[in-house]
Design an enzyme around this catalytic site. Structure first.
Site: not given
Ligand SMILES: *[C@@H]1O[C@H](CO)[C@@H](O)[C@H](O)[C@H]1NC(C)=O
Ligand SMILES: *[C@@H]1O[C@H](CO)[C@@H](O)[C@H](O)[C@H]1NC(C)=O
Ligand SMILES: *[C@@H]1O[C@H](CO)[C@@H](O)[C@H](O)[C@H]1NC(C)=O
Ligand SMILES: *[C@@H]1O[C@H](CO)[C@@H](O)[C@H](O)[C@H]1NC(C)=O
Ligand SMILES: *[C@@H]1O[C@H](CO)[C@@H](O)[C@H](O)[C@H]1NC(C)=O
Ligand SMILES: *[C@@H]1O[C@H](CO)[C@@H](O)[C@H](O)[C@H]1NC(C)=O
Length: 358
Positions: A136, A201
């Protein structure tokens, strides 16, 4: 002479006790004792597996033992594969925590460390290395207190990891091949499950959608997409938004490699363009940083929609290259063991500094 036990003496001790133990265990198994007192305190594998593990442990001093403290993502795979399947010799993989004291390496998945009690006892043999595994990004990895000075090696997607495994790779074909992208009936798509308003995003998306139609899928947009539907949707779009959940050095995931592999052009939001160009030639994808605003990106995508020749140029690389999936977990585990075998030097690291600090 040092009073510390050497690896050789530990192994000798282990081997002699385990040979005796094998006989004892086989004997007891033969009579099927009603309790499994032999196995306390560790609940690792079935008794029969344990006998096989311990008894197959050869007296060869050259054997490198890697202990899987936690199965990555709770996957459970066969461990006697390195030599047979991958031709990596001299490795002994085990999930039997009783072999801790003779293990050259201990493989630990960060995700499972909720606190220090999850980790092995810190009185470790001097030759042993702990391997920290995590895929991650720093933003999505919990910074567990107390673990910063425990590990010796990193197993990670980053280029400067001790053992690096990226999310995919581009490899040269043996020859040349023609490539025609599959039929498309949508312009821009995005399949997203981890939807957080604070992700950069999402802010970019909110601006972009004002200027171009976006086909959205995933939990936040009417339901989880899984299995073949994921591939089918991605394949049916000219462009796919390969927007990483957070922006970090080398953090380029399957969100990038998957569209490349199915014949869809990724529009990336993530680390700088140069990081992507280390993986593939620069005209295989579109980077949001190439545009002053989401509107300019939208205009460019609309232009490409009308110009087939320009669009097809994004697939020139397919003539000479293909996307390779990354190694399966059993192979990765053998790769770690092989690294331990080849690099014996003393090594420590400050994990928090390496992974989280800029
Ligand atoms: C022991 O292993 C068995 C089978 O793998 C599992 O069902 C059980 O939950 C484990 N117990 C503990 C305490 O981990
Ligand atoms: C151990 O392995 C090394 C290389 O991996 C080799 O040179 C050496 O001869 C081996 N030693 C024994 C005792 O097998
Ligand atoms: C490993 O060695 C330590 C110290 O020598 C000992 O306290 C511990 O019980 C041993 N652990 C196992 C699993 O054999
Ligand atoms: C440490 O984590 C374990 C689960 O792995 C949990 O049972 C335990 O309560 C935790 N201890 C502390 C002090 O938080
Ligand atoms: C794929 O989509 C169809 C219809 O949209 C649905 O019925 C099916 O369950 C989906 N399959 C998977 C594996 O999600
Ligand atoms: C591994 O790291 C620990 C913690 O920094 C250190 O004490 C130990 O000596 C290191 N071992 C090896 C073999 O590098």
């Amino acid at each position: 002479m040092s009073s510390l036990p050497t690896k050789r003496s530990l192994k000798l001790l282990f081997v002699s006790t385990s040979v005796a133990g094998c006989f004892a265990m086989l004997f007891l198994m033969y009579f099927e004792p009603s309790t499994s007192w032999l196995l306390v305190p560790v609940n690792s594998t079935k008794p029969s597996d344990r006998v096989r593990n311990i008894c197959s442990y050869k007296t060869n001093e050259n054997l490198t033992t890697l202990l899987i403290w936690s199965w990555p993502f709770n996957l459970n795979y066969k461990l006697n594969v390195c030599s047979a399947k991958y031709n990596i010799n001299g490795c002994f993989l085990t999930a039997d925590r009783n072999l801790y004291n003779i293990s050259d390496g201990v493989f630990i998945h960060h995700k499972l460390i909720s606190n220090l009690s999850y980790l092995p006892p810190n009185q470790r043999p001097p030759f042993q290395k702990w391997i920290w595994m995590n895929f991650e990004s720093p933003s999505h990895t919990s910074k567990v207190p107390g673990i910063e000075n425990l590990f010796n090696l990193t197993f990670n997607y980053r280029r400067d990891a001790d053992i690096r495994i990226s999310y995919g790779s581009i490899q040269a074909l043996d020859g040349e091949q023609d490539f025609v992208p599959p039929r498309k009936d949508k312009l821009v798509c995005w399949i997203v499950s981890n939807w957080r308003e604070y992700h950069f995003r999402v802010a970019y998306y909110n601006e972009l959608r004002k200027h171009i139609k976006l086909h959205m899928y995933g939990r936040h947009f009417g339901g989880r997409i899984s299995g073949e539907n994921y591939t089918t949707i991605m394949t049916s779009c000219k462009f796919y938004l390969s927007f990483e959940n957070s922006i970090h050095k080398d953090y380029i995931t399957e969100k990038f490699f998957k569209p490349l592999s199915v014949g869809t052009v990724p529009v990336v939001l993530g680390p700088p363009r140069q990081d992507y160009e280390r993986l593939i030639q620069g005209d295989a994808f579109i980077h949001v940083d190439d545009f002053a605003s989401p509107k300019e990106l939208a205009d460019y995508l609309l232009l490409l929609d009308k110009n087939e020749e320009m669009y097809l140029k994004f697939f020139d690389w397919r003539r000479y290259f293909e996307v390779k999936k990354n190694a399966p977990w059993d192979l990765r585990t053998c790769i770690i063991c092989n690294h331990l075998r080849r690099y014996k030097e003393y090594k420590t690291l400050n994990l928090h500094k390496w992974f989280w600090d800029k």
